[in-house]
Design an enzyme around this catalytic site. Structure first.
Site, mmCIF file in Angstrom:
data_model
loop_
_atom_site.group_PDB
_atom_site.id
_atom_site.type_symbol
_atom_site.label_atom_id
_atom_site.label_comp_id
_atom_site.label_asym_id
_atom_site.label_seq_id
_atom_site.Cartn_x
_atom_site.Cartn_y
_atom_site.Cartn_z
ATOM 1 N N ASP A 41 12.508 10.390 8.248
ATOM 2 C CA ASP A 41 13.670 9.768 7.614
ATOM 3 C C ASP A 41 14.077 10.607 6.404
ATOM 4 O O ASP A 41 13.241 11.322 5.820
ATOM 5 C CB ASP A 41 13.359 8.332 7.174
ATOM 6 C CG ASP A 41 14.601 7.622 6.647
ATOM 7 O OD1 ASP A 41 15.625 7.594 7.362
ATOM 8 O OD2 ASP A 41 14.558 7.109 5.509
ATOM 9 N N GLU B 72 16.780 10.620 2.733
ATOM 10 C CA GLU B 72 17.768 10.004 1.848
ATOM 11 C C GLU B 72 18.700 11.120 1.391
ATOM 12 O O GLU B 72 18.276 12.284 1.268
ATOM 13 C CB GLU B 72 17.108 9.327 0.651
ATOM 14 C CG GLU B 72 16.191 8.173 1.009
ATOM 15 C CD GLU B 72 16.870 7.038 1.743
ATOM 16 O OE1 GLU B 72 18.105 6.849 1.547
ATOM 17 O OE2 GLU B 72 16.190 6.341 2.509
ATOM 18 N N HIS C 224 19.372 4.046 -2.476
ATOM 19 C CA HIS C 224 18.053 4.667 -2.651
ATOM 20 C C HIS C 224 17.542 4.673 -4.094
ATOM 21 O O HIS C 224 16.345 4.820 -4.330
ATOM 22 C CB HIS C 224 18.043 6.095 -2.102
ATOM 23 C CG HIS C 224 19.124 6.988 -2.644
ATOM 24 N ND1 HIS C 224 19.199 7.362 -3.968
ATOM 25 C CD2 HIS C 224 20.163 7.608 -2.015
ATOM 26 C CE1 HIS C 224 20.227 8.172 -4.144
ATOM 27 N NE2 HIS C 224 20.841 8.330 -2.983
ATOM 28 N N HIS D 167 15.829 1.700 -0.197
ATOM 29 C CA HIS D 167 15.490 2.634 0.874
ATOM 30 C C HIS D 167 14.675 3.791 0.295
ATOM 31 O O HIS D 167 14.965 4.298 -0.781
ATOM 32 C CB HIS D 167 16.770 3.198 1.518
ATOM 33 C CG HIS D 167 17.476 2.210 2.380
ATOM 34 N ND1 HIS D 167 17.947 2.513 3.633
ATOM 35 C CD2 HIS D 167 17.791 0.909 2.184
ATOM 36 C CE1 HIS D 167 18.533 1.460 4.153
ATOM 37 N NE2 HIS D 167 18.449 0.462 3.291
ATOM 38 N N ASP E 249 10.396 4.125 4.747
ATOM 39 C CA ASP E 249 11.140 3.809 5.966
ATOM 40 C C ASP E 249 10.511 4.472 7.187
ATOM 41 O O ASP E 249 10.525 3.904 8.288
ATOM 42 C CB ASP E 249 12.606 4.246 5.820
ATOM 43 C CG ASP E 249 13.378 3.334 4.870
ATOM 44 O OD1 ASP E 249 12.777 2.384 4.338
ATOM 45 O OD2 ASP E 249 14.577 3.581 4.655
#
Length: 239
Positions: free
Chosen positions: A7, A9, A57, A152, A157
């Site tokens: 994942d 950001e 985030h 997040h 995640d």
């Protein structure tokens, strides 16, 4: 099989307009077991995050200012995912950003280092059509606790998605006709031996006659040929 749940950001939604990766999180799975060998880096994007992205985030420009630039972690990331199957929720988004970062450095796209990509969003939509399939929704559906997820985060995640993916695909590796392995009294793996012969028991003449009576009654009720006639093999009789 080695798999990497990944994942990112980012500073915004579009790498084509200059948005950058600010965090990468990877969780390793080997033969459907979490290994604990994870990869996690914060990255200085050399620009501010959009307000909407920052609200998601929470990674401020000040926090990221002393972190390495993407060029400094690209080789580490490439080595970590090299030859592995990569699992991503909504893969086009993360791959779009990572490919853009690698291309900016004059390197082949990130996806060329992966043995393949599984998009869990696509999988979830196939398994649960018409339902919400966000990561939070999948955590609720598969009883994966995400109570600690306030914002997040790429590593968090990825950890949640790894648990979701293993739950979502739990039955797949048992639906095979491969020869199974067993353990003996000493705990050593041994071959279970060949599969037994599959025995088919044909219906008797009496059972076929009773079945025909049921179909005839259905034909009468629908004033035609009932749908089950489509599944009755013509000309087949009991041995």
């Amino acid at each position: 099989m080695r798999q990497i749940v990944l994942d990112t950001e980012t500073t915004g939604l579009n790498p084509r307009t200059g948005d950058r990766v600010i965090e990468v999180g990877c969780v390793e799975i080997f033969n459907r077991k979490l290994t604990g060998n994870n990869f996690h880096r914060y990255i200085n994007p050399e620009r501010d995050s959009d307000e909407a992205a920052l609200a998601v985030h929470g990674l401020t420009t000040e926090f990221l200012r002393d972190k390495p630039k993407f060029a400094e972690i690209a080789e580490e990331l490439r080595e970590f995912v090299q030859g592995a199957q990569v699992i991503i929720h909504n893969a086009p988004f993360d791959l779009g950003f990572l490919n853009a970062e690698f291309t900016r450095l004059g390197l082949p796209p990130f996806s060329t280092y992966c043995a393949g990509v599984i998009d869990t969003l696509v999988q979830a939509k196939e398994l649960h059509p018409g339902k919400r399939n966000s990561l939070d929704a999948l955590c609720d559906r598969y009883e994966v606790s995400n109570a600690h997820r306030k914002l997040h985060g790429a590593l968090l995640d990825s950890e949640l998605l790894a648990d979701v993916y293993l739950s979502m695909t739990r039955g797949q590796n048992s639906l095979t006709m491969d020869v199974a392995a067993e353990t003996n009294a000493g705990g050593e793996l041994v071959e279970a031996g060949p599969l037994g012969e599959i025995i088919v028991v044909a219906a008797s003449h009496e059972e076929e006659a009773a079945h025909e009576l049921v179909l005839a009654g259905l034909d009468k009720n629908v004033k035609g040929s009932c749908i089950w006639r489509n599944f009755s093999p013509a000309g087949v009789t009991a041995a």
